[in-house]
Write a protein that holds these residues in place. Structure first.
Motif, PDB file in Angstrom:
ATOM      1  N   ALA A  96       0.822  -1.202   0.000  1.00 55.34           N
ATOM      2  CA  ALA A  96       0.000   0.000   0.000  1.00 55.34           C
ATOM      3  C   ALA A  96       0.858   1.256   0.000  1.00 55.34           C
ATOM      4  O   ALA A  96       0.546   2.240  -0.673  1.00 55.34           O
ATOM      5  N   ILE A  97       1.955   1.237   0.755  1.00 57.67           N
ATOM      6  CA  ILE A  97       2.857   2.388   0.787  1.00 57.67           C
ATOM      7  C   ILE A  97       3.434   2.646  -0.600  1.00 57.67           C
ATOM      8  O   ILE A  97       3.484   3.782  -1.075  1.00 57.67           O
ATOM      9  N   ILE A  98       3.868   1.588  -1.261  1.00 60.04           N
ATOM     10  CA  ILE A  98       4.434   1.745  -2.599  1.00 60.04           C
ATOM     11  C   ILE A  98       3.380   2.295  -3.553  1.00 60.04           C
ATOM     12  O   ILE A  98       3.644   3.197  -4.354  1.00 60.04           O
ATOM     13  N   ALA A  99       2.152   1.766  -3.457  1.00 64.28           N
ATOM     14  CA  ALA A  99       1.090   2.186  -4.368  1.00 64.28           C
ATOM     15  C   ALA A  99       0.769   3.670  -4.231  1.00 64.28           C
ATOM     16  O   ALA A  99       0.539   4.361  -5.226  1.00 64.28           O
ATOM     17  N   GLY A 107      14.040   2.712   2.534  1.00 68.74           N
ATOM     18  CA  GLY A 107      14.147   3.592   3.694  1.00 68.74           C
ATOM     19  C   GLY A 107      12.889   4.423   3.900  1.00 68.74           C
ATOM     20  O   GLY A 107      12.446   4.627   5.037  1.00 68.74           O
ATOM     21  N   ASP A 108      12.297   4.901   2.789  1.00 67.91           N
ATOM     22  CA  ASP A 108      11.039   5.650   2.885  1.00 67.91           C
ATOM     23  C   ASP A 108       9.952   4.788   3.514  1.00 67.91           C
ATOM     24  O   ASP A 108       9.195   5.243   4.386  1.00 67.91           O
ATOM     25  N   MET A 109       9.882   3.544   3.056  1.00 70.65           N
ATOM     26  CA  MET A 109       8.852   2.630   3.572  1.00 70.65           C
ATOM     27  C   MET A 109       9.053   2.380   5.062  1.00 70.65           C
ATOM     28  O   MET A 109       8.098   2.339   5.844  1.00 70.65           O
ATOM     29  N   GLU A 110      10.301   2.210   5.451  1.00 68.37           N
ATOM     30  CA  GLU A 110      10.596   1.948   6.867  1.00 68.37           C
ATOM     31  C   GLU A 110      10.265   3.155   7.726  1.00 68.37           C
ATOM     32  O   GLU A 110       9.785   3.012   8.857  1.00 68.37           O
ATOM     33  N   ASP A 111      10.502   4.375   7.190  1.00 67.24           N
ATOM     34  CA  ASP A 111      10.154   5.586   7.935  1.00 67.24           C
ATOM     35  C   ASP A 111       8.651   5.666   8.163  1.00 67.24           C
ATOM     36  O   ASP A 111       8.191   6.065   9.243  1.00 67.24           O
ATOM     37  N   ILE A 112       7.871   5.280   7.147  1.00 62.97           N
ATOM     38  CA  ILE A 112       6.414   5.352   7.259  1.00 62.97           C
ATOM     39  C   ILE A 112       5.884   4.279   8.201  1.00 62.97           C
ATOM     40  O   ILE A 112       5.031   4.535   9.053  1.00 62.97           O
ATOM     41  N   ARG A 113       6.400   3.049   8.055  1.00 59.70           N
ATOM     42  CA  ARG A 113       5.917   1.947   8.893  1.00 59.70           C
ATOM     43  C   ARG A 113       6.502   1.987  10.301  1.00 59.70           C
ATOM     44  O   ARG A 113       5.930   1.432  11.229  1.00 59.70           O
ATOM     45  N   PRO A 143      19.950   4.215  -3.276  1.00 62.35           N
ATOM     46  CA  PRO A 143      18.927   3.185  -2.983  1.00 62.35           C
ATOM     47  C   PRO A 143      17.941   3.024  -4.133  1.00 62.35           C
ATOM     48  O   PRO A 143      17.650   3.981  -4.860  1.00 62.35           O
ATOM     49  N   ALA A 144      17.434   1.820  -4.280  1.00 63.00           N
ATOM     50  CA  ALA A 144      16.485   1.517  -5.353  1.00 63.00           C
ATOM     51  C   ALA A 144      15.152   2.210  -5.092  1.00 63.00           C
ATOM     52  O   ALA A 144      14.700   2.338  -3.955  1.00 63.00           O
ATOM     53  N   LEU A 145      14.526   2.650  -6.178  1.00 64.59           N
ATOM     54  CA  LEU A 145      13.200   3.257  -6.114  1.00 64.59           C
ATOM     55  C   LEU A 145      12.166   2.244  -6.592  1.00 64.59           C
ATOM     56  O   LEU A 145      12.278   1.691  -7.689  1.00 64.59           O
ATOM     57  N   TYR A 146      11.164   1.993  -5.760  1.00 65.92           N
ATOM     58  CA  TYR A 146      10.143   1.005  -6.081  1.00 65.92           C
ATOM     59  C   TYR A 146       8.853   1.676  -6.532  1.00 65.92           C
ATOM     60  O   TYR A 146       8.474   2.740  -6.050  1.00 65.92           O
ATOM     61  N   ALA A 147       8.180   1.020  -7.474  1.00 62.66           N
ATOM     62  CA  ALA A 147       6.877   1.482  -7.951  1.00 62.66           C
ATOM     63  C   ALA A 147       6.030   0.258  -8.288  1.00 62.66           C
ATOM     64  O   ALA A 147       6.550  -0.850  -8.432  1.00 62.66           O
ATOM     65  N   THR A 148       4.740   0.454  -8.396  1.00 64.29           N
ATOM     66  CA  THR A 148       3.862  -0.650  -8.770  1.00 64.29           C
ATOM     67  C   THR A 148       3.913  -0.870 -10.279  1.00 64.29           C
ATOM     68  O   THR A 148       4.348  -0.014 -11.039  1.00 64.29           O
ATOM     69  N   THR A 149       3.455  -2.037 -10.699  1.00 63.99           N
ATOM     70  CA  THR A 149       3.492  -2.417 -12.109  1.00 63.99           C
ATOM     71  C   THR A 149       2.079  -2.396 -12.714  1.00 63.99           C
ATOM     72  O   THR A 149       1.088  -2.257 -12.004  1.00 63.99           O
ATOM     73  N   LYS A 150       2.024  -2.567 -14.021  1.00 65.99           N
ATOM     74  CA  LYS A 150       0.728  -2.672 -14.689  1.00 65.99           C
ATOM     75  C   LYS A 150       0.023  -3.969 -14.284  1.00 65.99           C
ATOM     76  O   LYS A 150      -1.207  -4.048 -14.279  1.00 65.99           O
TER      77      LYS A 150
END
Length: 241
Positions: A96-99, A107-113, A143-150
């Motif tokens: 959900a965070i990525i979406a 690191g962004d995800m860890e900061d949020i969670r 660091p790698a940047l994550y995004a959702t896929t089609k």
């Protein structure tokens, strides 16, 4: 070819297709005799023809497909009474965070969670085809940047990220849950997958807890055969429409 014949060809191709069909591929059916606009009109007619039935023709991120309506889910589930594997709350929170925040780093995800994210969670989401690395942030360590896929959009039965519900209230959380549940009801990681950490939770609990942890943050709206409700019967890449 008249409209009725064109609709019959499209209907047959879509029902038999294993994957959503983009307009480009549907054009091949007619050897270029029909324009993209003509095919779109025929598809709209087909949507009307199937209105009121248990199956609907929808446009998703990678093309067009038929799928069962959400109202049919409880009946179709009776054909497969065994419970499908469930994702853990940690996995769903991360997805959900990525979406809603993409592109994001681990690191962004860890900061949020507020907790460390096990690399196996990200691998599980990548293996499922829901997230991917789209680049690297130009900072220390790149660091790698994550995004959702089609594929993620397809499994949710939506065409773009714009169609994801807003996350600024509990109703938005519940709506997101309802969409995600349809996608995750399909086969997921094996029960022995080490990424299945933490105790699995049911969807209703996820709506309040899994997404609620970051819904109040400054989230932003982003432009983003026959199966179960929201599942594939089998659709487009924006470049294929």
């Amino acid at each position: 070819m008249n409209t009725m014949d064109a609709k019959r060809v499209l209907e047959t191709a879509l029902i038999c297709a294993q994957q959503p069909l983009p307009l480009r591929e549907m054009g091949v059916l007619f050897n270029g005799a029909l324009t993209a606009d003509s095919i779109k009109l025929a598809l709209e007619d087909l949507q009307n023809d199937w209105s009121g039935r248990g199956v609907e023709l929808v446009h998703v991120a990678t093309g067009w497909r038929f799928q069962s309506r959400p109202q049919m889910r409880e009946y179709l589930d009776r054909l497969h009474p065994e419970k499908p594997p469930r994702y853990t709350r940690a996995t769903l929170e991360t997805l959900a965070i990525i979406a809603y925040r993409q592109p994001v780093t681990r690191g962004d995800m860890e900061d949020i969670r507020g907790v460390t994210i096990n690399s196996l969670i990200l691998k599980q989401l990548e293996d499922r085809g829901w997230v991917e690395v789209i680049g690297h942030r130009e900072t220390v360590g790149r660091p790698a940047l994550y995004a959702t896929t089609k594929q993620f959009l397809d499994d949710l039965g939506v065409d773009s990220l714009d169609q994801l519900p807003a996350m600024d209230n509990s109703a938005g959380q519940a709506a997101m849950l309802e969409q995600i549940e349809f996608g995750i009801a399909e086969p997921v990681a094996p029960a022995t997958d080490p990424a299945a950490m933490a105790e699995p939770v049911d969807g209703d609990l996820l709506a309040v807890e899994a997404l609620g942890s970051f819904a109040a943050e400054d989230t932003q709206d982003l432009g983003a055969g026959m199966g179960d409700a929201g599942l594939e019967m089998q659709p487009p890449d924006d470049t294929n429409v």
